[in-house]
Design a protein around this motif. Structure first.
Motif, PDB file in Angstrom:
ATOM      1  N   SER A   1      -7.099   3.160  -4.485  1.00  0.00           N
ATOM      2  CA  SER A   1      -8.404   3.425  -4.144  1.00  0.00           C
ATOM      3  C   SER A   1      -9.269   2.370  -4.357  1.00  0.00           C
TER       4      SER A   1
ATOM      5  N   LEU B   1     -11.283  12.150  -2.718  1.00  0.00           N
ATOM      6  CA  LEU B   1     -10.396  11.428  -3.492  1.00  0.00           C
ATOM      7  C   LEU B   1      -9.302  12.522  -4.151  1.00  0.00           C
TER       8      LEU B   1
ATOM      9  N   VAL C   1      -9.049  12.182  -9.987  1.00  0.00           N
ATOM     10  CA  VAL C   1     -10.379  12.122 -10.237  1.00  0.00           C
ATOM     11  C   VAL C   1     -11.129  12.977  -9.023  1.00  0.00           C
TER      12      VAL C   1
ATOM     13  N   GLY D   1      -7.487   7.932   2.946  1.00  0.00           N
ATOM     14  CA  GLY D   1      -8.108   8.218   1.564  1.00  0.00           C
ATOM     15  C   GLY D   1      -6.757   8.033   0.564  1.00  0.00           C
ATOM     16  N   LEU D   2      -6.906   8.794  -0.416  1.00  0.00           N
ATOM     17  CA  LEU D   2      -5.879   8.578  -1.411  1.00  0.00           C
ATOM     18  C   LEU D   2      -4.858   9.533  -1.279  1.00  0.00           C
TER      19      LEU D   2
ATOM     20  N   ILE E   1     -14.303   8.524   1.650  1.00  0.00           N
ATOM     21  CA  ILE E   1     -12.984   8.851   1.193  1.00  0.00           C
ATOM     22  C   ILE E   1     -13.133  10.057   0.262  1.00  0.00           C
TER      23      ILE E   1
ATOM     24  N   TRP F   1       0.917  -1.256   0.126  1.00  0.00           N
ATOM     25  CA  TRP F   1      -0.093  -0.047   0.100  1.00  0.00           C
ATOM     26  C   TRP F   1       0.847   1.193   0.059  1.00  0.00           C
TER      27      TRP F   1
ATOM     28  N   GLY G   1     -14.411  14.367  -6.353  1.00  0.00           N
ATOM     29  CA  GLY G   1     -15.663  13.785  -5.801  1.00  0.00           C
ATOM     30  C   GLY G   1     -15.207  13.090  -4.339  1.00  0.00           C
ATOM     31  N   THR G   2     -16.176  12.463  -3.787  1.00  0.00           N
ATOM     32  CA  THR G   2     -16.241  11.947  -2.531  1.00  0.00           C
ATOM     33  C   THR G   2     -16.853  10.636  -2.668  1.00  0.00           C
ATOM     34  N   ILE G   3     -16.690   9.525  -1.701  1.00  0.00           N
ATOM     35  CA  ILE G   3     -17.184   8.411  -1.798  1.00  0.00           C
ATOM     36  C   ILE G   3     -17.465   7.755  -0.576  1.00  0.00           C
ATOM     37  N   GLU G   4     -18.942   7.239  -0.386  1.00  0.00           N
ATOM     38  CA  GLU G   4     -19.308   6.797   0.766  1.00  0.00           C
ATOM     39  C   GLU G   4     -19.156   5.203   0.771  1.00  0.00           C
ATOM     40  N   THR G   5     -18.475   4.928   1.646  1.00  0.00           N
ATOM     41  CA  THR G   5     -18.181   3.595   1.812  1.00  0.00           C
ATOM     42  C   THR G   5     -18.812   2.763   3.042  1.00  0.00           C
TER      43      THR G   5
ATOM     44  N   GLU H   1     -11.507   5.731 -15.132  1.00  0.00           N
ATOM     45  CA  GLU H   1     -10.527   6.600 -15.068  1.00  0.00           C
ATOM     46  C   GLU H   1      -9.290   5.646 -15.102  1.00  0.00           C
TER      47      GLU H   1
ATOM     48  N   LEU I   1     -17.257   1.594   5.174  1.00  0.00           N
ATOM     49  CA  LEU I   1     -16.584   1.895   6.412  1.00  0.00           C
ATOM     50  C   LEU I   1     -16.138   3.316   6.469  1.00  0.00           C
TER      51      LEU I   1
ATOM     52  N   GLN J   1     -19.654   7.401  -8.745  1.00  0.00           N
ATOM     53  CA  GLN J   1     -18.554   7.894  -8.146  1.00  0.00           C
ATOM     54  C   GLN J   1     -17.445   6.754  -8.241  1.00  0.00           C
ATOM     55  N   ARG J   2     -17.942   5.557  -8.021  1.00  0.00           N
ATOM     56  CA  ARG J   2     -16.996   4.435  -8.064  1.00  0.00           C
ATOM     57  C   ARG J   2     -16.706   4.149  -9.514  1.00  0.00           C
TER      58      ARG J   2
ATOM     59  N   LEU K   1     -11.828   0.322  -1.760  1.00  0.00           N
ATOM     60  CA  LEU K   1     -13.101   0.421  -1.960  1.00  0.00           C
ATOM     61  C   LEU K   1     -13.552  -1.059  -2.219  1.00  0.00           C
TER      62      LEU K   1
END
Lengths: 230, 270
Positions: A140, B101, B88, B185-186, B99, A48, B90-94, A184, B96, A177-178, A144
């Motif tokens: 990422s 980006l 990229v 996050g990233l 995140i 990672w 935006g944000t993402i709900e997971t 990309e 856990l 968003q995923r 995810l």
């Protein structure tokens, strides 16, 4: 050997054309699957860090190439790296089944039945040839938990290049968003993903070079290493 | 950081071309015209070949009193200014946590890179070819002996290089990880090159590298085919491969890998 290599060269067309190579890739990463959960977790943790440090990734690729062409590289001969980076590199190489001596000379131990260093070399070499942003995007996807679904895409794609949404295994593509992250990442690998009604069209672009193959080598490697979660 | 900047530059200016990015500032000093460079054959079919500078020129390995004096041609190469869009959005709900980006969470991050005006220096090939007729390489030189020991290497000479004409600053901007819901996050790095005009240094970066002019950022090589008696020829066409006569170019290379991944090795595809 020659015919197999020819068949694995990606060409323009549906993503499903990559599925012929998937079995071979899965077999190549068997050493990852057969590691203990603890070993997998440790390798995963340091991987990672490597995914987001491109200097480290490049250096790792160079060291592994040297080892596999009969050399015994010394990590101190990498002037671009900081002491901390060399330490991380040494930790990774140790977990990859290579010998790292106190003077940071890297060597290969006698090959065992499960060839972990070869699988690591295969994986890192593919990663090192990807465009700059790809490893971070890949990271990422790991965070995810999208990697197994992405590995499944070539098998799920129809011969004319369509992925029917609604299949639970393709849920990652239904979230906007995923989907953007995946789109990309795949675009960087010369694979186009586009929404087409209730489906996604997945096509390998013109003159893709090796990038689609590399993407799937990496995804399969990550998938094999992630199995500790199962 | 320097390696990434030079790689990005070639991706924009010479995609699929013959120029090779300089990967280390230390190598920039070694990149003199007619310098010896070793090309390592690739291991996997997808790899690009790797090059390594030897701290010597072809004149150091020619038999006595046979120096080559190249005529150097200089020309403007390009004024390089690149604009990059990063990451990229935006944000993402997971399940856990959340995140983010990119550093800001929204919008696109843009950065500009510029090495300024670049100059190309190259050896006059016609003159070099004329002058190198009947010259011989001393295969017993200690340097060549070491190259010969490693069977998968090809000897090359540097025939062109791209150099900066202005002081440049290379800075690294880390897009910071964001911790949300216990997850990281990233995190990515952006490398930005800027021509240094007023002495200002970018403040929002972790690492800044100032490179003086002239610094070589890319170079081109010609492979050599060296015969057993020391005669050599330049490989002017892409199809012509360099190497040493005693080693068959199609012969086995001493590569060691697990048998499972054999179909992906470079020799299988080449």
């Amino acid at each position: 050997g020659n015919s197999k290599a020819g068949e694995l060269m990606p060409t323009e067309g549906p993503l499903s054309s990559l599925k012929h190579g998937m079995l071979l890739m899965e077999r190549n990463f068997r050493p990852f699957v057969e590691l203990s959960g603890q070993h997998q977790a440790a390798l995963w943790e340091i991987l990672w860090e490597i995914l987001v440090e491109d200097e480290l990734l490049m250096a790792l690729g160079t060291v592994l190439d040297d080892v596999f062409t009969g050399g015994s590289p010394r990590l101190t001969a990498l002037p671009e790296l900081s002491r901390g980076q060399r330490r991380r590199l040494a930790t990774f190489l140790g977990l990859a089944g290579l010998q790292v001596r106190e003077d940071l000379l890297v060597a290969r131990e006698a090959r065992g039945a499960l060839d972990l260093p070869s699988a690591v070399h295969f994986f890192i070499s593919a990663l090192a040839e990807m465009p700059d942003k790809a490893p971070a995007l890949m990271g990422s996807c790991c965070k995810l938990h999208m990697v197994p679904a992405l590995c499944h895409l070539p098998q799920a794609t129809s011969p004319d290049g369509f992925l029917a949404l609604g299949d639970p295994s393709l849920a990652v593509l239904e979230d906007a968003q995923r989907f953007e992250i995946v789109r990309e990442l795949f675009a960087l690998s010369n694979i186009s993903l586009e929404h087409a009604g209730s489906a996604v069209k997945a096509v390998i672009m013109e003159k893709p070079q090796y990038l689609p193959l590399l993407l799937y080598i990496i995804l399969n490697g990550l998938c094999a290493l992630e199995r500790r979660d199962e | 950081m320097f390696a990434k900047a030079t790689r990005n530059f070639l991706r924009d200016t010479d995609p699929g071309g013959d120029l090779i990015p300089v990967s280390s500032l230390n190598d920039s000093d070694k990149s003199q015209l007619l310098s010896l460079v070793v090309k390592k054959k690739k291991f996997w079919c997808w790899q690009r070949p790797k090059y390594q500078f030897l701290s010597a020129t072809i004149n150091d390995i020619l038999t006595e009193d046979q120096f080559l004096n190249p005529v150097v041609l200089e020309s403007d190469f390009v004024k390089y200014e690149g604009k990059f869009e990063d990451m990229v959005k935006g944000t993402i709900e997971t399940a856990l946590g959340r995140i983010t980006l990119n550093a800001g969470g929204t919008g696109l991050v843009e950065s500009q890179s510029s090495f300024g005006t670049l100059q190309k220096q190259e050896v006059d090939l016609h003159q070099l070819l004329r002058e190198s007729v009947d010259r011989m390489i001393n295969l017993k030189s200690p340097l060549l002996q070491q190259v010969l020991e490693r069977k998968n290497e090809v000897l090359c000479i540097l025939t062109q290089k791209i150099v900066t004409t202005q002081k440049c600053v290379i800075s690294e901007h880390i897009q910071i990880e964001e911790k949300c819901g216990g997850m990281v996050g990233l995190k990515t790095k952006r490398v930005k090159v800027s021509v240094s005009e007023d002495g200002n240094v970018t403040r929002d970066s972790n690492v800044v590298l100032e490179i003086p002019a002239p610094t070589t950022i890319a170079y081109g090589v010609l492979e050599l085919y060296v015969k057993q008696d020391g005669q050599f020829e330049f490989c002017l066409l892409r199809e012509k491969q360099g190497g040493f006569e005693q080693e068959s170019p199609d012969g086995p290379i001493d590569l060691d890998t697990g048998e499972l991944i054999f179909p992906f090795m470079a020799d299988c595809v080449d």
